[in-house]
Write an enzyme that holds these catalytic residues in place. Structure first.
Site, short mmCIF file in Angstrom:
data_model
loop_
_atom_site.label_atom_id
_atom_site.label_comp_id
_atom_site.label_asym_id
_atom_site.label_seq_id
_atom_site.Cartn_x
_atom_site.Cartn_y
_atom_site.Cartn_z
CG ASN A 10 -1.97 -1.10 1.13
OD1 ASN A 10 -2.47 -1.41 0.06
ND2 ASN A 10 -2.25 -1.72 2.26
CB CYS A 11 4.14 1.99 1.18
SG CYS A 11 5.50 3.19 1.20
#
Length: 114
Positions: A10-11
């Site tokens: 998610n980064c």
């Protein structure tokens, strides 16, 4: 060359670092989603030592309560204990190769160990 990335899909920075690793010829990448499979406390200690960082330098402050808990000013044992208990506190991505360990923020830092 073997490379291990402690990754959060998610980064954006973590995804960009992983892409650099995957695009590099001769690099065999192991991806560890550290929120699902957190590194043990002793592995965290080793990673930060090999990166030449204090554990507090590897704290994720954004989106966590690390600052409110006083972790940036805490001793290394307290920080490692907190990270081991709550892996969201580990800043990412950490990458380890035979040439060393880097917290790859920005993602170009991975080049130093390839």
């Amino acid at each position: 060359m073997q490379a291990t990335i402690w990754h959060n899909p998610n980064c954006g920075t973590s995804r960009k670092t992983l892409a650099i690793l995957q695009e590099r010829d001769g690099v065999d990448v192991t991806v560890v989603e550290y929120l699902k499979t957190p590194p043990p406390r002793d592995k965290l200690a080793q990673l930060f030592a090999d990166a030449g960082m204090a554990p507090a330098d590897g704290l994720r402050l954004r989106g966590t309560d690390a600052a409110e808990r006083g972790l940036p000013d805490a001793g290394p044992d307290a920080v490692l204990d907190a990270m081991a208990a709550e892996p969201i506190l580990i800043n990412r991505p950490l990458v380890e190769t035979e040439k060393g360990v880097r917290l790859c923020r920005p993602q170009e830092m991975v080049e130093e160990i390839l």
